[in-house]
Write a protein that holds these residues in place. Structure first.
Motif, PDB file in Angstrom:
ATOM      1  N   LEU A 136       0.843  -1.188   0.000  1.00  0.00           N
ATOM      2  CA  LEU A 136       0.000   0.000   0.000  1.00  0.00           C
ATOM      3  C   LEU A 136       0.880   1.240   0.000  1.00  0.00           C
ATOM      4  CD1 LEU A 136       0.234   0.868   3.215  1.00  0.00           C
ATOM      5  CD2 LEU A 136      -1.435  -0.946   3.473  1.00  0.00           C
ATOM      6  N   ALA A 137       0.293   2.388  -0.242  1.00  0.00           N
ATOM      7  CA  ALA A 137       1.046   3.638  -0.286  1.00  0.00           C
ATOM      8  C   ALA A 137       1.055   4.300   1.089  1.00  0.00           C
ATOM      9  CB  ALA A 137       0.423   4.587  -1.311  1.00  0.00           C
TER      10      ALA A 137
ATOM     11  N   SER B 203      -2.024   5.557   3.443  1.00  0.00           N
ATOM     12  CA  SER B 203      -3.217   4.727   3.345  1.00  0.00           C
ATOM     13  C   SER B 203      -3.693   4.324   4.730  1.00  0.00           C
ATOM     14  CB  SER B 203      -2.923   3.470   2.525  1.00  0.00           C
ATOM     15  OG  SER B 203      -2.503   3.807   1.221  1.00  0.00           O
TER      16      SER B 203
ATOM     17  N   VAL C 205      -5.595   1.447   6.983  1.00  0.00           N
ATOM     18  CA  VAL C 205      -5.930   0.030   7.014  1.00  0.00           C
ATOM     19  C   VAL C 205      -7.045  -0.167   8.037  1.00  0.00           C
ATOM     20  CG1 VAL C 205      -5.084  -2.284   7.463  1.00  0.00           C
ATOM     21  CG2 VAL C 205      -3.590  -0.597   6.381  1.00  0.00           C
TER      22      VAL C 205
ATOM     23  N   TYR D 276      -8.331   0.293  13.202  1.00  0.00           N
ATOM     24  CA  TYR D 276      -7.692   0.849  12.025  1.00  0.00           C
ATOM     25  C   TYR D 276      -6.428   1.612  12.422  1.00  0.00           C
ATOM     26  CZ  TYR D 276     -10.446   4.845  13.746  1.00  0.00           C
ATOM     27  OH  TYR D 276     -10.997   5.807  14.523  1.00  0.00           O
TER      28      TYR D 276
ATOM     29  N   THR E  93      -3.102   4.241  10.266  1.00  0.00           N
ATOM     30  CA  THR E  93      -2.635   4.878   9.037  1.00  0.00           C
ATOM     31  C   THR E  93      -1.133   4.656   8.888  1.00  0.00           C
ATOM     32  OG1 THR E  93      -4.358   6.569   9.160  1.00  0.00           O
ATOM     33  CG2 THR E  93      -2.434   7.047   7.780  1.00  0.00           C
TER      34      THR E  93
ATOM     35  N   TYR F 197       1.807  -5.562   6.107  1.00  0.00           N
ATOM     36  CA  TYR F 197       1.596  -4.533   5.093  1.00  0.00           C
ATOM     37  C   TYR F 197       2.935  -3.867   4.778  1.00  0.00           C
ATOM     38  CZ  TYR F 197      -3.246  -5.098   6.620  1.00  0.00           C
ATOM     39  OH  TYR F 197      -4.455  -5.621   6.933  1.00  0.00           O
TER      40      TYR F 197
ATOM     41  N   ALA G 264       4.382  -0.554   3.129  1.00  0.00           N
ATOM     42  CA  ALA G 264       4.021   0.788   2.654  1.00  0.00           C
ATOM     43  C   ALA G 264       5.175   1.365   1.835  1.00  0.00           C
ATOM     44  CB  ALA G 264       3.700   1.702   3.823  1.00  0.00           C
TER      45      ALA G 264
ATOM     46  N   ALA H 193       3.058   7.461  -4.218  1.00  0.00           N
ATOM     47  CA  ALA H 193       1.597   7.544  -4.314  1.00  0.00           C
ATOM     48  C   ALA H 193       1.162   7.209  -5.749  1.00  0.00           C
ATOM     49  CB  ALA H 193       1.126   8.939  -3.934  1.00  0.00           C
TER      50      ALA H 193
END
Length: 857
Positions: free
Chosen positions: A159-160, A163, A165, A205, A207, A234, A236, A240
């Motif tokens: 993911l960028a 983002s 989650v 959640y 970030t 994840y 990152a 972007a």
């Protein structure tokens, strides 16, 4: 076939003993009825096997398979045992039926007995143990998280940065119907990240604020404390998404002008071009024009880099086309190369002559001529050379001189011992000069300084040793030594213990790098050798052992590891928390080591003797003669020593000898034919009131349990395992924390109550430990064959959780100062931390260069 023959031989031996005891005669008759219990199509008659079942399920019990020759039989069912709080009962109307049923209502063990009576009044009883338990929760997180009742790590998702989650636990369930609590933990995040988990209702959640890897663990736990884990990974990235909007497509152009000279190498490179999608872009090249007489060409027509060597002055025009093959968009660039005539270089030069001197660096004594050779000198231009020898230096008082100073080869005669430095000058026909010098040592030659090591790594505060004893004298005269510390870390005040000895003893007092030198002197000349010492900060819970551990045990009550070493024979008491090591001298070599159940006494077995040691005071209380070559010595809390086995023998008589370890007085001897044979290993299970043995000389192996009188500590009757060759068994043994399970080195484990099979760890093991409070067992597995004297130790330990010891994921052993550790033994401390005896440098037990540590983590 071998097992069948052995069983037949034992049956025949038993039959012979029975016939002998009964006079060898007697009539024949049908035996009593055989009782068989079946449930769910599984026979439970063989040695009262245990059946696992789910709580609340109805259990059907079937005794119709019971038989007796030529008569009818009567059935009588009894529920002889049930867990506390249970109201379960067999249907009263079906107590005399061949088939009956009951329903377990609370978790635990239920024991059912069936008595079968024939017409002659003979009765046979069979029992069955049924264990009711609840399953672990199965947790499901909608969309992203799915609990499966096991520990699971999901594949990494990309993911960028920036983002969010989001994870939803709305679908979490427990098969038993109870509540499930879901907990979240951020296991890993990149350096500098401030991301944190936020929970709102069923949603959790975070970030991703920094590029790198994030690991999040979800754990679902039911009211019984059983849990399942899911780990999400994840990755990152700082890039972007890129949005491209094209309203029209037109070629883009550009140009530049370069200057060069004839014969220059001109490089043209497109690798620095700004291209939206470079992965699908190709570059092509074209030489559009060149001067009329030029034959120059581009080195290639495609690629990011081409070259051109202009051969005549003039203008060269080169075009580059960049094409994005994915979109069809292209761009062109034109390079104008203006080439001027090149500079003509005229090079002249000369080479210096080369002076080469050959002479011995050492001469035996004064008064002996020394030959000096310069005939290896030469002039690269091929001309003749003039030679000139000179004496640059000589010992004080010397009048020695060179015999013929203008010849290529000459001599000189040293008149005093010492150092002579001589130079040769050679001159060519152009007056150019070259020189070389040589040093000749006469009489008193410098020694060769040699150290047994040049680099050492050690914990700060731990002593190191080195030796310069291998240094060589050139003349056979005695050598002198002087150690010094040439460099040290800031704040260090360490000194060498014996600075004028060939042996170095040094203890670095702070972490850092030290450089020590030894000056080796022979008369007036000397040589120097250096040693680099790197001292590191000790890690809490890490104790380096300055000896090779032969065997070890752990006292949970005292928090001490008892470790045996040789040369000298010593029992070390090591505290991994306080990093202390207390040594107790032993009278001779060691064959075995065991601790009392309370961890306060140690029995150390020697050949023909046994020593009793009090661990709290680190005192050897008494050494006693054993009267034999036993292979195992156990010790009770009261100090009774149980001796068994025999090195190099077969049937052992007596099978057991029990001594008062404090006086050496024999308390009991016990013969046990067929259960004690040759090398025998044993364990004392005081909580179960038994001593368990296994004879390593018999195949297949058989475990026996001997009762221990709780008041006197004396041994009583024995019970053998109901299996002979059905399950792998091995030594040594280990016990579960509550002493209800007996683990063997073959990985199998059995119930101490009746030696029935309970399960397997799945591999051969060298060490096992169990904790009731942590609800886990840990083990060190090995692939080494049982007959091999070389053991391969693992770099991970195996884990088993819950009351049924379900396998969990292997865990790596901690590294020791960044180096892989291999586990030799593993224990649970009183606080459930793991205490591990490990080695570094190699996994093999017989490898060279090993280092040993006791860790607590």
């Amino acid at each position: 076939m071998r097992q069948s023959m052995q069983r037949w031989v034992w049956w025949l031996l038993a039959l012979t003993l029975v016939l002998t005891g009964c006079g060898g005669g007697g009539g024949t008759s049908d035996g009593p009825p055989s009782t068989v219990i079946q449930t769910s199509a599984r026979t439970l008659s063989a040695n009262a096997l245990t059946l696992q079942l789910a709580l609340g399920s109805e259990v059907t019990l079937d005794g119709s398979g019971s038989t007796v020759a030529g008569t009818q039989i009567a059935y009588a069912w009894t529920l002889t045992s049930r867990p506390a709080g249970s109201a379960a009962a067999i249907d009263p109307a079906r107590l005399a039926d061949a088939r009956t049923a009951f329903t377990p209502d609370v978790p635990g063990s239920y024991v059912v007995a069936l008595d079968v009576t024939d017409a002659q009044g003979r009765t046979t009883r069979q029992t069955a143990t049924l264990v009711a338990s609840q399953g672990a929760p199965v947790v499901t997180i909608t969309g992203t998280v799915v609990f499966k009742g096991i520990s699971e790590t999901r594949p990494a998702q990309t993911l960028a940065v920036g983002s969010m989650v989001s994870l939803d636990t709305a679908g979490t369930t427990d098969p038993s119907g109870g509540a499930v609590a879901v907990g979240w933990q951020m296991l890993q995040q990149p350096a500098g990240s401030k991301a944190a988990l936020t929970t709102s209702g069923t949603l959790t959640y975070f970030t991703a604020d920094v590029a790198g890897t994030y690991q999040v663990r979800a754990r679902g736990t039911n009211v019984a404390g059983q849990f399942s884990d899911v780990v999400f990974v994840y990755t990152a990235t700082a890039q972007a998404p890129v949005v491209a909007v094209a309203a029209s497509v037109t070629p883009v152009g550009g140009s530049s002008t370069l200057g060069a000279a004839v014969g220059n190498l001109v490089l043209l490179d497109t690798s620095g071009s700004s291209i939206p999608n470079s992965a699908t872009t190709t570059a092509s090249w074209q030489l559009l024009s060149r001067p009329g007489t030029s034959t120059a060409a581009l080195s290639a027509t495609s690629g990011t880099l081409v070259s051109l060597v202009p051969d005549v002055a003039g203008t060269y025009l080169i075009r580059t086309t960049l094409l994005d093959s994915a979109t069809g968009v292209s761009s062109q660039y034109t390079t104008t190369l203006n080439v001027l005539p090149g500079v003509t270089a005229v090079v002249t030069g000369y080479a210096l002559p080369v002076a080469r001197v050959s002479a011995p660096s050492l001469a035996s004594s004064a008064g002996m001529p020394v030959t000096l050779r310069g005939s290896g000198s030469y002039d690269p231009n091929g001309g003749a050379l003039d030679y000139r020898w000179g004496m640059l230096s000589r010992p004080a008082g010397s009048t020695a001189s060179i015999a013929q100073t203008a010849q290529a080869d000459t001599t000189f005669t040293p008149d005093l011992d010492g150092v002579y430095q001589i130079q040769l000058l050679v001159t060519d026909s152009g007056g150019r000069i070259s020189s070389q010098s040589v040093t000749v040592y006469v009489g008193n030659y410098p020694p060769v300084a040699a150290l047994d090591r040049t680099q050492i790594g050690v914990l700060a505060g731990q002593p190191i040793t080195a030796s310069a004893a291998a240094s060589v004298s050139q003349s056979g005269r005695p050598l002198g030594f002087q150690w010094s510390i040439d460099a040290r870390p800031s704040g260090s005040t360490a000194t060498t213990a014996s600075p004028t000895s060939a042996a170095l003893s040094f203890t670095p007092d702070v972490a850092g790098t030290y450089y020590l030198t030894v000056t080796v002197t022979e008369g007036a000349v000397s040589s120097i050798a250096g040693l680099t010492v790197t001292a590191i900060v000790p890690v809490p819970g890490t104790v380096q052992l300055a000896y090779t551990p032969l065997m070890a045990a752990y006292s949970k009550s005292l928090g001490l590891a008892a470790i045996v070493s040789s040369t000298p024979n010593t029992l070390h008491l090591v505290d991994p928390t306080a990093a202390t090591d207390t040594a107790i001298a032993l009278p001779t070599a060691v064959k075995g080591l065991n601790l009392s159940p309370d961890g306060r006494l140690a029995a150390v077995l020697h050949e023909g003797a046994v020593s009793l040691i009090d661990l709290p005071t680190a005192t050897l209380l008494h050494s006693s003669s054993t009267g034999g070559s036993q292979t195992e010595a156990l010790v009770s809390d009261a100090g009774l020593v149980y001796l068994t086995g025999q090195t190099g023998g077969q049937w052992v008589t007596p099978g057991f000898t029990v001594l008062d370890g404090r006086t050496g007085t024999t308390v009991q001897t016990l013969n046990s034919f067929a259960s004690i044979y040759g090398t025998t290993r044993a364990i004392l299970a005081s909580g179960a009131g038994k001593v368990f043995t296994i004879s390593l000389g018999l195949s297949p192996s058989q475990i026996y349990g001997y009762t221990v009188d709780p008041a006197t500590g004396l041994l009583g009757t024995s019970q053998g395992s109901p299996y002979w060759g059905d399950y792998a068994m091995g030594a040594p043994f280990w016990l579960s924390a509550d002493q209800t399970l007996l683990f063997t080195a073959a990985g199998s484990y059995f119930r101490t109550a009746d030696l029935t099979y309970a399960g397997t760890l799945g591999s051969t093991v060298v060490s096992v430990s169990h904790s009731a409070t942590a609800q886990e067992a840990v083990a060190l597995a090995t692939t080494s064959p049982s007959w091999s004297t070389v053991v391969t130790y693992p770099s991970v330990y195996k884990r088993y959780t819950g009351s049924l010891l379900f396998p969990a994921a292997d865990a790596p052993l901690p590294t020791v100062y960044g180096v892989t550790a291999y586990g030799r033994q593993i224990f649970h401390a009183a606080d459930d931390k793991l205490v591990m005896l490990v080695q570094t440098g190699n996994a093999q037990s017989d490898a060279s260069g090993l280092e040993f540590y006791l860790l607590k983590r």
